[in-house]
Write an enzyme that holds these catalytic residues in place. Sequence first.
Site, PDB file in Angstrom:
ATOM      1  N   ARG A  29       0.542  -1.101   0.318  1.00  0.00           N
ATOM      2  CA  ARG A  29      -0.361   0.241   0.650  1.00  0.00           C
ATOM      3  C   ARG A  29       0.692   1.314  -0.038  1.00  0.00           C
ATOM      4  NH1 ARG A  29      -2.244  -3.781   2.089  1.00  0.00           N
ATOM      5  NH2 ARG A  29      -1.042  -4.201   2.133  1.00  0.00           N
ATOM      6  N   THR A  30       1.877   1.598   1.237  1.00  0.00           N
ATOM      7  CA  THR A  30       2.526   2.929   0.509  1.00  0.00           C
ATOM      8  C   THR A  30       4.182   2.786  -0.442  1.00  0.00           C
ATOM      9  OG1 THR A  30       2.770   2.036   3.696  1.00  0.00           O
ATOM     10  CG2 THR A  30       3.922   3.954   2.809  1.00  0.00           C
ATOM     11  N   LYS A  45      25.687  -2.974  -0.182  1.00  0.00           N
ATOM     12  CA  LYS A  45      27.372  -3.264   0.499  1.00  0.00           C
ATOM     13  C   LYS A  45      27.939  -2.308   1.710  1.00  0.00           C
ATOM     14  CE  LYS A  45      27.203  -1.844  -4.615  1.00  0.00           C
ATOM     15  NZ  LYS A  45      26.789  -0.836  -6.010  1.00  0.00           N
ATOM     16  N   ARG A  87      10.848   4.197   4.050  1.00  0.00           N
ATOM     17  CA  ARG A  87      10.353   3.157   4.574  1.00  0.00           C
ATOM     18  C   ARG A  87      12.028   1.844   5.387  1.00  0.00           C
ATOM     19  NH1 ARG A  87       5.709  -1.270   4.938  1.00  0.00           N
ATOM     20  NH2 ARG A  87       4.617   0.951   4.947  1.00  0.00           N
ATOM     21  N   HIS A 107       4.603   5.295  11.643  1.00  0.00           N
ATOM     22  CA  HIS A 107       3.710   5.408  10.295  1.00  0.00           C
ATOM     23  C   HIS A 107       3.289   6.473  10.354  1.00  0.00           C
ATOM     24  CE1 HIS A 107       3.492   4.201   5.449  1.00  0.00           C
ATOM     25  NE2 HIS A 107       2.775   2.474   7.008  1.00  0.00           N
TER      26      HIS A 107
HETATM   27  N1   CP Z   1      -0.413  -0.101   5.528  1.00  0.00           N
HETATM   28  C1   CP Z   1       1.047  -0.147   5.338  1.00  0.00           C
HETATM   29  O1   CP Z   1       2.007   0.491   5.436  1.00  0.00           O
HETATM   30  O2   CP Z   1       0.504  -1.510   4.301  1.00  0.00           O
HETATM   31  P1   CP Z   1       2.258  -1.724   3.979  1.00  0.00           P
HETATM   32  O3   CP Z   1       2.760  -2.325   4.871  1.00  0.00           O
HETATM   33  O4   CP Z   1       2.170  -2.748   2.667  1.00  0.00           O
HETATM   34  O5   CP Z   1       2.631  -0.460   3.108  1.00  0.00           O
END
Ligand code: CP
Length: 306
Positions: free
Chosen positions: A51-52, A80, A101, A129
Site C-alpha cells: 500500500r504505502t 554493500k 521505509r 507511520h
Molecule cells: N499499511 C501499510 O503500511 O501497508 P504496507 O506495509 O503494504 O505499505
Amino acid sequence: MRSLIDIVDLTVEEIDDLIATANDIIANPDKYAEKCHRKKLATLFFEPSTRTRLSFEAAMLELGGSVIGFSGASNSSASKGESVADTAKIVSCYADIIAMRHPKEGAPCVASQAASIPVINAGDGGHNHPTQTLADLLTISREMGRLDNLTIGLCGDLKYGRTVHSLIEAMSRYKGIQFVLISPEELKIPGFIRYNVFENQGIPYTEVSSLEEAMPDLDVLYMTRVQKERFSDLAEYERLKDLYILDGKKLNMAKPDTIVLHPLPRVNEITVDVDSDPRACYFFQALCGKHIRMALILFLLGIKRA
Ligand code: CP
C-alpha cells in the site's frame, strides 16, 4: 524545507488543511493532473510494502510527476554497506522528494538530516507511520464527518504496531477523544506513548483484554496485525497472533454507525465475511492513502492547491 518524520511535525491546522486538499483532489482530480510536472519522487523502501509504496507512486503519477526508487535493501547499495545518510545525500541529486521505509527506528530522521530535499517517513520499524495516520484521519473524517468527540478502540499489537502509535499522537490533539486499548499484556502500548501522550497530556484511556467487552462503546474500531517481523521469539508470535479475530458475530455487538479500520495487510484479524458489512472501511482507507499522499507531496514541495 519541511520533512515529515513524526505526525507531530504537522500542526492540527496543517493536518486539517491536508484533509481539505485531499477532499478537493477527490472531487476535482483533473485540476491536479499536472501539478508535479517534471518533479520526481524517490521511493526508498528497505522493507516490504504494498500500500504505502504503490500509493505514493500512484500519487506522484496522478500529479503528473515521475517515480524512481527501489523496493528492497538487497536491490540498493545498502547491501554493500552504504549508510542511510549517504543514500539520502545521493538521492537528493536525482529526485525532488523522498519517501523512505526502513526496519530501523529513526532511519528516516537520519535521512532527513542528510538530505537536501524533503523526506517522508513511510514507516520506521515499530516506531511511527505518519502517512498511514493521515490516511486514517481522512477516512475517519469522510466516514464520521468529524475528528473530535470519538471513542477509538485500538485492538491487537499495540506494542509494535507503528500505525497505532502515530494515530494516538494525532487523534489525542482533537477535542473529546478517548481511547480503549485492547491487547494482551505482552503487546501493550509502549512507554513513549503511555507517558508522553496519555499521562503527560491527561488524555483519557482504558486498557482491556476483551474485544467483546469494548465493542458496544466504540465509534471507531482500529484492528491491527500482530507484527511477526518484530518478534525475536516466533513461538511467542504463534501464541499471540490469533487472540483477536473480528467476525460478523462480534461486529453485531457494535453500534450501527461504528466504523472498522485496519491499516492492512491483514492475516486473520478480520474474517472476510466482515468485508461486505457497510461498517468495514479498510479498503476505502487504502484508497484514502493515495489521495492524502497526493496532498502531502504538494504540501512538502510547496506547490499551492489548485
Ligand atoms: N499499511 C501499510 O503500511 O501497508 P504496507 O506495509 O503494504 O505499505
